[in-house]
Design an enzyme around this catalytic site. Structure first.
Site, PDB file in Angstrom:
ATOM      1  N   LEU A   1       5.998   3.437  -3.446  1.00 60.59           N
ATOM      2  CA  LEU A   1       6.062   2.279  -4.335  1.00 60.59           C
ATOM      3  C   LEU A   1       5.105   2.472  -5.516  1.00 60.59           C
ATOM      4  O   LEU A   1       5.458   2.266  -6.674  1.00 60.59           O
ATOM      5  CB  LEU A   1       5.689   1.016  -3.549  1.00 60.59           C
ATOM      6  CG  LEU A   1       5.497  -0.271  -4.328  1.00 60.59           C
ATOM      7  CD1 LEU A   1       6.826  -0.792  -4.849  1.00 60.59           C
ATOM      8  CD2 LEU A   1       4.824  -1.340  -3.477  1.00 60.59           C
TER       9      LEU A   1
ATOM     10  N   GLY B   1       0.797  -1.224   0.000  1.00 61.59           N
ATOM     11  CA  GLY B   1       0.000   0.000   0.000  1.00 61.59           C
ATOM     12  C   GLY B   1       0.826   1.268   0.000  1.00 61.59           C
ATOM     13  O   GLY B   1       0.287   2.371   0.062  1.00 61.59           O
ATOM     14  N   ASP B   2       2.139   1.109  -0.104  1.00 58.67           N
ATOM     15  CA  ASP B   2       3.032   2.266   0.018  1.00 58.67           C
ATOM     16  C   ASP B   2       2.907   3.221  -1.168  1.00 58.67           C
ATOM     17  O   ASP B   2       3.033   2.826  -2.323  1.00 58.67           O
ATOM     18  CB  ASP B   2       4.472   1.769   0.116  1.00 58.67           C
ATOM     19  CG  ASP B   2       5.442   2.898   0.308  1.00 58.67           C
ATOM     20  OD1 ASP B   2       5.635   3.299   1.469  1.00 58.67           O
ATOM     21  OD2 ASP B   2       5.979   3.406  -0.693  1.00 58.67           O
ATOM     22  N   VAL B   3       2.691   4.483  -0.861  1.00 53.09           N
ATOM     23  CA  VAL B   3       2.450   5.463  -1.918  1.00 53.09           C
ATOM     24  C   VAL B   3       3.712   5.720  -2.747  1.00 53.09           C
ATOM     25  O   VAL B   3       3.633   5.980  -3.949  1.00 53.09           O
ATOM     26  CB  VAL B   3       1.873   6.772  -1.325  1.00 53.09           C
ATOM     27  CG1 VAL B   3       2.912   7.509  -0.509  1.00 53.09           C
ATOM     28  CG2 VAL B   3       1.313   7.655  -2.416  1.00 53.09           C
TER      29      VAL B   3
END
Length: 307
Positions: free
Chosen positions: A265, A261-263
């Site tokens: 990434l 869920g990393d923005v």
DNA sequence: GGCCAGGTGGCCA
DNA sequence: TGGCCACATGGC
């Protein structure tokens, strides 16, 4: 493998590293933020205080031929005793992730053109870790849903208010606050640093769990089952899938950890694939299938593309 | 001035 | 299970 050496009356340890390691590429990662407060980088040398038996030990890390690590001890003219040296060597290996064999990862990348284009320019980069579980969890929690610059500001305030430091030249080298100090704080005390009420509560709760032994790096690693460790962490309020995977990646050393869920990434993938919008979680899982076992490394490398 | 940020918990259908 | 929404403020 390592050797004890002396140069100009300064003791240092010459540490051998795996072939898949380049000091310079790791150094540029370490230099990425002038706001970082847990170590100092100057002229290609990294300075840090590490906690040894509640006593900060100053170390300086540089390199020989971009391959060997030199671990020096600022201010010391004799080699520290054996146990301290062993501790420091282990700490550095863990910090630089030198226990992981990256050969299978690079072999995998050779068979995937897209992956190779991401990985090849960063050959020798290791996931620089956060060996202290409490620090890793706090950093994860603090950094949720705020920009990185502000996250560094919060960490600095946290560390400078509740941590200890060792002096080196005109610098202060900080040791991250220990959980028992934080466990005793009130929510309002942390909110004064501009942490949100929720984050303040979460940090104190994590600190309490680590102080009374319900949570420890040892217990999370004991089962030798990263999935189980993730489940354990996610049970705790304030730790969701992103934070758990971030900690698996940078502290518990699970190469397949994937903070999907990393923005950052998402932004990196969007950029590299020329997408008009950010990839969905489903799309990221689909994309990651070929390198699932190395998702932590791919994520770390992808972060380097944009940051 | 407005949108975004290295998310998460809680509530609702 | 999946979709919203509050949180809460700095950075750019």
């Amino acid at each position: 493998m390592h050797e004890f050496c002396m140069i100009n009356n300064q003791p240092y340890i010459r540490l051998h590293t795996p072939e898949q390691f380049r000091y310079s590429v790791n150094l540029s990662y370490m230099e990425r933020s002038a706001l970082e407060c847990m170590f100092i980088v100057e002229n290609g040398t990294i300075y840090k205080a590490v906690p040894y038996l509640n006593e900060p030990v100053l170390i300086e890390i540089s390199s020989e031929d971009d391959r060997f690590l030199r671990i020096g001890f600022p201010g010391r003219t004799v080699m520290p005793q054996q146990e301290m040296c062993d501790f420091v060597i282990h700490y550095v290996r863990e910090w630089f992730d030198l226990y992981t064999d990256l050969l299978p990862f690079y072999k995998l990348a050779e068979r995937d053109e897209w992956l190779q284009s991401v990985v090849q320019p960063l050959y020798g980069l290791r996931i620089m870790g956060i060996p202290d579980l409490f620090e890793a969890l706090c950093w994860g929690i603090m950094g949720q849903q705020i920009n990185l610059t502000f996250a560094y500001t919060l960490k600095r305030r946290f560390v400078e208010n509740f941590g200890t430091y060792a002096e080196w030249m005109d610098h202060q080298l900080w040791i991250f606050p220990s959980p028992d100090i934080i466990a005793m704080l009130s929510v309002e005390t942390l909110m004064a640093l501009q942490l949100t009420r929720k984050k303040s509560e979460y940090l104190i709760e994590v600190a309490a769990r680590m102080t009374d032994g319900r949570l420890s790096k040892k217990s999370l690693l004991q089962a030798c089952d990263y999935h189980q460790a993730e489940k354990e962490m996610v049970k705790i309020r304030g730790i969701g899938p992103w934070t758990a995977n971030y900690v698996l990646m940078r502290c518990l050393r699970d190469p397949s950890a994937f903070p999907v869920g990393d923005v950052g990434l998402q932004n990196a993938v969007q950029h590299l694939l020329n997408m008009e919008r950010k990839p969905s979680i489903t799309e990221l899982h689909e994309l990651s299938k070929p390198w699932k076992e190395w998702a932590a490394y791919v994520t770390f490398y992808l972060w380097r593309v944009l940051y």
